[in-house]
Design a protein around this motif. Structure first.
Motif, PDB file in Angstrom:
ATOM      1  N   ASP A 162     -57.455  61.391 -42.259  1.00 44.79           N
ATOM      2  CA  ASP A 162     -58.554  60.422 -42.162  1.00 44.79           C
ATOM      3  C   ASP A 162     -58.247  59.186 -43.004  1.00 44.79           C
ATOM      4  OD1 ASP A 162     -59.893  62.269 -40.649  1.00 44.79           O
ATOM      5  OD2 ASP A 162     -61.179  62.971 -42.280  1.00 44.79           O
ATOM      6  N   CYS A 163     -57.754  59.424 -44.194  1.00 42.56           N
ATOM      7  CA  CYS A 163     -57.480  58.323 -45.120  1.00 42.56           C
ATOM      8  C   CYS A 163     -56.360  57.430 -44.601  1.00 42.56           C
ATOM      9  CB  CYS A 163     -57.135  58.879 -46.493  1.00 42.56           C
ATOM     10  SG  CYS A 163     -58.459  59.896 -47.187  1.00 42.56           S
ATOM     11  N   VAL A 164     -55.325  58.035 -44.056  1.00 43.20           N
ATOM     12  CA  VAL A 164     -54.225  57.238 -43.517  1.00 43.20           C
ATOM     13  C   VAL A 164     -54.721  56.364 -42.376  1.00 43.20           C
ATOM     14  CG1 VAL A 164     -51.937  57.294 -42.498  1.00 43.20           C
ATOM     15  CG2 VAL A 164     -52.620  59.104 -44.042  1.00 43.20           C
ATOM     16  N   ILE A 165     -55.485  56.962 -41.492  1.00 44.36           N
ATOM     17  CA  ILE A 165     -55.993  56.209 -40.338  1.00 44.36           C
ATOM     18  C   ILE A 165     -56.893  55.075 -40.820  1.00 44.36           C
ATOM     19  CG2 ILE A 165     -57.510  56.337 -38.332  1.00 44.36           C
ATOM     20  CD1 ILE A 165     -56.390  59.143 -37.801  1.00 44.36           C
ATOM     21  N   LEU A 166     -57.790  55.377 -41.725  1.00 44.47           N
ATOM     22  CA  LEU A 166     -58.679  54.333 -42.252  1.00 44.47           C
ATOM     23  C   LEU A 166     -57.864  53.246 -42.948  1.00 44.47           C
ATOM     24  CD1 LEU A 166     -61.707  56.400 -43.640  1.00 44.47           C
ATOM     25  CD2 LEU A 166     -61.642  54.946 -41.596  1.00 44.47           C
ATOM     26  N   GLY A 167     -56.839  53.653 -43.635  1.00 46.36           N
ATOM     27  CA  GLY A 167     -55.978  52.675 -44.301  1.00 46.36           C
ATOM     28  C   GLY A 167     -55.354  51.715 -43.302  1.00 46.36           C
ATOM     29  N   LEU A 168     -54.859  52.254 -42.203  1.00 49.58           N
ATOM     30  CA  LEU A 168     -54.250  51.401 -41.181  1.00 49.58           C
ATOM     31  C   LEU A 168     -55.311  50.526 -40.513  1.00 49.58           C
ATOM     32  CD1 LEU A 168     -51.717  53.956 -39.675  1.00 49.58           C
ATOM     33  CD2 LEU A 168     -51.164  51.902 -40.975  1.00 49.58           C
ATOM     34  N   LEU A 169     -56.472  51.117 -40.262  1.00 48.36           N
ATOM     35  CA  LEU A 169     -57.550  50.354 -39.620  1.00 48.36           C
ATOM     36  C   LEU A 169     -58.124  49.292 -40.544  1.00 48.36           C
ATOM     37  CD1 LEU A 169     -59.591  53.091 -37.679  1.00 48.36           C
ATOM     38  CD2 LEU A 169     -57.879  51.507 -36.773  1.00 48.36           C
ATOM     39  N   SER A 170     -57.952  49.478 -41.842  1.00 47.06           N
ATOM     40  CA  SER A 170     -58.490  48.484 -42.786  1.00 47.06           C
ATOM     41  C   SER A 170     -57.760  47.145 -42.645  1.00 47.06           C
ATOM     42  CB  SER A 170     -58.384  49.006 -44.222  1.00 47.06           C
ATOM     43  OG  SER A 170     -57.055  48.878 -44.696  1.00 47.06           O
ATOM     44  N   HIS A 171     -56.572  47.209 -42.083  1.00 48.29           N
ATOM     45  CA  HIS A 171     -55.759  46.004 -41.920  1.00 48.29           C
ATOM     46  C   HIS A 171     -55.940  45.363 -40.550  1.00 48.29           C
ATOM     47  CE1 HIS A 171     -51.765  43.784 -41.768  1.00 48.29           C
ATOM     48  NE2 HIS A 171     -52.296  43.366 -42.894  1.00 48.29           N
ATOM     49  N   GLU A 172     -56.171  46.185 -39.551  1.00 50.53           N
ATOM     50  CA  GLU A 172     -56.314  45.676 -38.180  1.00 50.53           C
ATOM     51  C   GLU A 172     -56.905  46.739 -37.251  1.00 50.53           C
ATOM     52  OE1 GLU A 172     -52.372  45.046 -36.449  1.00 50.53           O
ATOM     53  OE2 GLU A 172     -51.528  46.530 -37.814  1.00 50.53           O
ATOM     54  N   GLU A 173     -57.508  46.299 -36.190  1.00 54.00           N
ATOM     55  CA  GLU A 173     -57.998  47.200 -35.145  1.00 54.00           C
ATOM     56  C   GLU A 173     -56.798  47.830 -34.446  1.00 54.00           C
ATOM     57  OE1 GLU A 173     -62.063  45.126 -33.485  1.00 54.00           O
ATOM     58  OE2 GLU A 173     -60.175  44.740 -32.429  1.00 54.00           O
ATOM     59  N   LEU A 174     -56.919  49.084 -34.112  1.00 53.07           N
ATOM     60  CA  LEU A 174     -55.779  49.761 -33.492  1.00 53.07           C
ATOM     61  C   LEU A 174     -56.225  50.832 -32.504  1.00 53.07           C
ATOM     62  CD1 LEU A 174     -53.656  50.398 -36.734  1.00 53.07           C
ATOM     63  CD2 LEU A 174     -52.984  48.862 -34.869  1.00 53.07           C
ATOM     64  N   THR A 175     -55.333  51.174 -31.586  1.00 51.64           N
ATOM     65  CA  THR A 175     -55.553  52.337 -30.721  1.00 51.64           C
ATOM     66  C   THR A 175     -54.856  53.527 -31.372  1.00 51.64           C
ATOM     67  OG1 THR A 175     -53.499  52.097 -29.470  1.00 51.64           O
ATOM     68  CG2 THR A 175     -55.387  50.807 -28.716  1.00 51.64           C
ATOM     69  N   GLY A 176     -55.152  54.715 -30.877  1.00 59.43           N
ATOM     70  CA  GLY A 176     -54.513  55.915 -31.409  1.00 59.43           C
ATOM     71  C   GLY A 176     -53.005  55.829 -31.266  1.00 59.43           C
ATOM     72  N   TYR A 177     -52.596  55.330 -30.137  1.00 57.49           N
ATOM     73  CA  TYR A 177     -51.170  55.184 -29.856  1.00 57.49           C
ATOM     74  C   TYR A 177     -50.500  54.236 -30.854  1.00 57.49           C
ATOM     75  CZ  TYR A 177     -46.964  54.588 -26.999  1.00 57.49           C
ATOM     76  OH  TYR A 177     -45.670  54.575 -26.542  1.00 57.49           O
ATOM     77  N   GLU A 178     -51.179  53.143 -31.129  1.00 52.84           N
ATOM     78  CA  GLU A 178     -50.622  52.176 -32.079  1.00 52.84           C
ATOM     79  C   GLU A 178     -50.587  52.736 -33.504  1.00 52.84           C
ATOM     80  OE1 GLU A 178     -51.986  47.962 -29.958  1.00 52.84           O
ATOM     81  OE2 GLU A 178     -53.411  49.111 -31.146  1.00 52.84           O
ATOM     82  N   ILE A 179     -51.585  53.535 -33.829  1.00 51.89           N
ATOM     83  CA  ILE A 179     -51.611  54.173 -35.153  1.00 51.89           C
ATOM     84  C   ILE A 179     -50.367  55.025 -35.338  1.00 51.89           C
ATOM     85  CG2 ILE A 179     -52.779  55.992 -36.486  1.00 51.89           C
ATOM     86  CD1 ILE A 179     -55.438  54.745 -35.473  1.00 51.89           C
ATOM     87  N   LYS A 180     -50.061  55.778 -34.296  1.00 53.06           N
ATOM     88  CA  LYS A 180     -48.846  56.602 -34.357  1.00 53.06           C
ATOM     89  C   LYS A 180     -47.599  55.731 -34.542  1.00 53.06           C
ATOM     90  CE  LYS A 180     -46.452  60.516 -33.242  1.00 53.06           C
ATOM     91  NZ  LYS A 180     -45.274  60.475 -34.111  1.00 53.06           N
ATOM     92  N   LYS A 181     -47.527  54.630 -33.798  1.00 51.76           N
ATOM     93  CA  LYS A 181     -46.374  53.725 -33.916  1.00 51.76           C
ATOM     94  C   LYS A 181     -46.244  53.175 -35.333  1.00 51.76           C
ATOM     95  CE  LYS A 181     -44.839  54.611 -30.610  1.00 51.76           C
ATOM     96  NZ  LYS A 181     -44.072  54.914 -29.428  1.00 51.76           N
ATOM     97  N   ARG A 182     -47.372  52.730 -35.873  1.00 54.13           N
ATOM     98  CA  ARG A 182     -47.354  52.181 -37.233  1.00 54.13           C
ATOM     99  C   ARG A 182     -46.852  53.229 -38.223  1.00 54.13           C
ATOM    100  NH1 ARG A 182     -48.568  48.564 -34.593  1.00 54.13           N
ATOM    101  NH2 ARG A 182     -50.011  46.820 -34.882  1.00 54.13           N
ATOM    102  N   MET A 183     -47.335  54.432 -38.054  1.00 51.88           N
ATOM    103  CA  MET A 183     -46.927  55.492 -38.977  1.00 51.88           C
ATOM    104  C   MET A 183     -45.444  55.779 -38.849  1.00 51.88           C
ATOM    105  SD  MET A 183     -50.117  58.113 -38.984  1.00 51.88           S
ATOM    106  CE  MET A 183     -49.386  58.984 -40.356  1.00 51.88           C
ATOM    107  N   ASP A 184     -44.953  55.828 -37.632  1.00 53.72           N
ATOM    108  CA  ASP A 184     -43.529  56.098 -37.424  1.00 53.72           C
ATOM    109  C   ASP A 184     -42.663  54.980 -37.984  1.00 53.72           C
ATOM    110  OD1 ASP A 184     -44.142  58.459 -36.259  1.00 53.72           O
ATOM    111  OD2 ASP A 184     -43.857  57.800 -34.201  1.00 53.72           O
ATOM    112  N   ALA A 185     -43.185  53.780 -37.935  1.00 51.60           N
ATOM    113  CA  ALA A 185     -42.392  52.646 -38.391  1.00 51.60           C
ATOM    114  C   ALA A 185     -42.421  52.492 -39.906  1.00 51.60           C
ATOM    115  CB  ALA A 185     -42.890  51.365 -37.730  1.00 51.60           C
ATOM    116  N   ALA A 186     -43.606  52.595 -40.480  1.00 51.73           N
ATOM    117  CA  ALA A 186     -43.727  52.220 -41.888  1.00 51.73           C
ATOM    118  C   ALA A 186     -43.950  53.385 -42.840  1.00 51.73           C
ATOM    119  CB  ALA A 186     -44.882  51.224 -42.046  1.00 51.73           C
ATOM    120  N   LEU A 187     -44.547  54.463 -42.345  1.00 48.75           N
ATOM    121  CA  LEU A 187     -44.947  55.541 -43.260  1.00 48.75           C
ATOM    122  C   LEU A 187     -44.096  56.794 -43.142  1.00 48.75           C
ATOM    123  CD1 LEU A 187     -48.825  55.400 -42.668  1.00 48.75           C
ATOM    124  CD2 LEU A 187     -47.574  54.342 -44.539  1.00 48.75           C
TER     125      LEU A 187
END
Lengths: 181, 181
Positions: free
Chosen positions: B8-33
DNA sequence: CTTACCATGTAAGGCGTTACATGATTCA
DNA sequence: TGAATCATGTAACGCCTTACATGGTAAG
């Protein structure tokens, strides 16, 4: 064939060196492996029973001790299973640092918070390093007494080097946060 | 209060920066986290629904796109929850390296096997380092464009430093195994 | 036209921690 | 005698991955 449960392999690995009780297995793990592998009683005891039922280990009661001790011994099957697993390629090396996660989102909470996390991290590492240095000394001295010590030392050196690097990073991170680059 | 689910915290952290879809959240995590945190779709999508039902995020369909996109936005509640979690002390930093586990028991399988694991480890690190260097370059250049970049850079620097140390350790480990000390 | 990627979700099952439950022994 | 440590185990529960299931779209 595949799908070796790691807890089984760790236990067999420890038993390959000496007979142990479940309690002692936990102690060994906390002392030597905790920097890169952990396990709780809730996973150790069931795994031990399972290993016995699969013929990887045998269990006998310790009659010498006054305590209710169950001593586990690895079998030939167990040793083969262990060796097979050791020969297989590594499947996963995983690092899960909540500290880095909180730092990554540091912009939401600000520099002060980020510094608090860095300092807590630093402190934890500084507290653990002495134990690794101690292990390094002991193992280096007894390197020729037991062939296994060379391998133990390898993992201790890994811990020392990475922990020292963590400390360097902490300094650098503090500088970066303080505004400079 | 306590027991914040990390996903939950990771997702909220990513959403705190920008609106995202579930798919994009996964991409962001794979790229940066991915170097210090991972998650699968099987945990992301249920978590997103849960966050919406708890009022931490809102969900809306993307009408612009031709695709079936669900866009998630963090709410004020969500932002507060995230900030609160960020202000709490880190609970756990965990490293689980199967490579070190296999090396620890290396005496059972011998030097040749140990070397194979070290070389495989080395190769994996060497392959991943360029991505970290690339991120470092990008982030250093754009440091003043986005205040969040400073924090991203912090974690990238951590990755670079530790990976470089891993490579040094590999060399040293090879020497130790080769017989010298 | 077909491959790669975008996009969302569910279900089963594995794995492991935490908390609980119990009791003996050693040492101060 | 009381605390710490030795010693074994179970049960509930949580969390996540894997595999499955489905379908649209962009690009070559």
């Amino acid at each position: 064939m595949a799908n070796e449960k790691k807890i089984d392999c760790v236990i067999l690995g420890l038993l390959s060196h000496e007979e142990l009780t479940g309690y002692e297995i936990k102690k060994r793990m906390d002392a030597a492996l905790k920097y890169f592998w952990g396990a709780s009683y809730g996973s150790i005891y069931p795994a031990l029973n399972d290993l016995v039922s699969r013929g990887m280990a045998t269990k006998r009661e310790d009659t010498d001790s006054k305590r209710n001790k169950q001593i586990y011994t690895i079998t030939e099957n167990g040793r083969e299973y262990l060796k097979k697993w050791l020969s297989l390629p590594v499947e996963k090396d995983e690092l899960r640092y909540e500290t880095l996660l909180k730092l990554f989102f540091g912009n939401e909470s600000g520099e002060k918070q980020a510094l608090i996390h860095i300092e807590a991290f630093e402190k934890k590492i500084e507290e653990e390093l002495p134990y690794l240095f101690h292990a390094q000394t002991i193992l280096t001295q007894s390197l020729h007494e037991d062939a296994a010590h060379k391998y133990y030392l390898l993992t201790v050196e890994f811990g020392i080097k990475t922990y020292q690097t963590y400390l360097e990073w902490c300094k650098q991170a503090r500088k970066l946060l303080a505004g400079g680059q």
